[in-house]
Design a protein around this motif. Structure first.
Motif, PDB file in Angstrom:
ATOM      1  N   TYR A 124       0.879  -1.155   0.000  1.00 24.18           N
ATOM      2  CA  TYR A 124       0.000   0.000   0.000  1.00 24.18           C
ATOM      3  C   TYR A 124       0.924   1.214   0.000  1.00 24.18           C
ATOM      4  N   LEU A 125       0.646   2.173  -0.866  1.00 17.88           N
ATOM      5  CA  LEU A 125       1.458   3.378  -0.966  1.00 17.88           C
ATOM      6  C   LEU A 125       0.548   4.601  -0.954  1.00 17.88           C
ATOM      7  N   ALA A 126       0.978   5.648  -0.293  1.00 19.20           N
ATOM      8  CA  ALA A 126       0.277   6.932  -0.344  1.00 19.20           C
ATOM      9  C   ALA A 126       1.273   7.981  -0.807  1.00 19.20           C
ATOM     10  N   ALA A 127       0.953   8.628  -1.913  1.00 17.09           N
ATOM     11  CA  ALA A 127       1.772   9.729  -2.433  1.00 17.09           C
ATOM     12  C   ALA A 127       1.021  11.020  -2.128  1.00 17.09           C
ATOM     13  N   TRP A 152      -2.012  10.173  -4.852  1.00 13.21           N
ATOM     14  CA  TRP A 152      -2.457   8.822  -5.192  1.00 13.21           C
ATOM     15  C   TRP A 152      -2.353   7.927  -3.966  1.00 13.21           C
ATOM     16  N   VAL A 153      -3.262   6.970  -3.855  1.00 12.84           N
ATOM     17  CA  VAL A 153      -3.175   5.921  -2.839  1.00 12.84           C
ATOM     18  C   VAL A 153      -3.315   4.585  -3.564  1.00 12.84           C
ATOM     19  N   VAL A 188      -8.401   9.127  -6.599  1.00 16.26           N
ATOM     20  CA  VAL A 188      -6.959   8.956  -6.441  1.00 16.26           C
ATOM     21  C   VAL A 188      -6.591   7.634  -5.780  1.00 16.26           C
ATOM     22  N   THR A 189      -7.321   6.565  -6.081  1.00 13.43           N
ATOM     23  CA  THR A 189      -6.993   5.270  -5.495  1.00 13.43           C
ATOM     24  C   THR A 189      -6.884   4.210  -6.577  1.00 13.43           C
ATOM     25  N   GLY A 190      -6.124   3.175  -6.279  1.00 14.65           N
ATOM     26  CA  GLY A 190      -5.960   2.057  -7.197  1.00 14.65           C
ATOM     27  C   GLY A 190      -5.477   0.845  -6.436  1.00 14.65           C
TER      28      GLY A 190
END
Length: 158
Positions: free
Chosen positions: A41-44, A58-59, A87-89
């Motif tokens: 899981y990444l959050a930019a 983005w998440v 903004v999610t994927g």
């Protein structure tokens, strides 16, 4: 109005209304290491020169119950009710690359803003602010190494 409130409003407008201001396209490329685990899981997201949350780019990761593991982003963005709109994927597998494109107001570039990437992998340690890099023309195109799960973050300004 207080100065902090005006700053928050100006930043929100710059992030959410780029069509009304001069904007630039920012292309992020986040290459993950082969860390031998489940998808990350990444959050930019962006912070301003004082470290205050300025917006989510983005998440990666679709289950909101795990967002608490993206600790810095989750803490900083908690009051932003629109933080996830569009903004999610999916999570990003080990050794894979996440590519994200965002439109940012020109005023944010070379103005003390930073790009942050938080990372979390199931059954492994969380990595808040895995990468922090100033959003500047000087850093564009230069790979930045992560601390734990990210091999490199590179961004391009269009």
């Amino acid at each position: 109005m207080s100065k902090p409130l005006l700053t928050i409003l100006a930043t929100a407008c710059a992030l959410t209304l780029p069509a009304l201001a001069h904007s630039r396209q920012v292309n992020l490329s986040v290459q993950l290491k082969n860390y031998g685990g489940d998808g990350a899981y990444l959050a930019a997201y962006l912070t301003d020169a004082k470290g205050a949350y300025a917006g989510t780019l983005w998440v990666a990761g679709g289950k909101a119950k795990y967002y608490k593991h993206l600790a810095d982003w989750n803490r900083l963005s908690a009051g932003d009710s629109k933080r996830l709109t569009g903004v999610t994927g999916a999570s990003v597998g080990a050794g894979r690359t996440l590519k994200v494109t965002a439109d940012l107001a020109d005023a944010l570039i070379d103005a003390g803003y930073e790009i942050h990437i938080d990372a979390a992998v199931e059954d492994k340690r969380d990595s808040p602010s895995e990468i922090r890099i100033p959003l500047s023309t000087a850093n564009a195109g230069k790979p930045q190494a992560g601390k734990q799960y990210i091999q490199a973050l590179t961004y391009q300004l269009q």
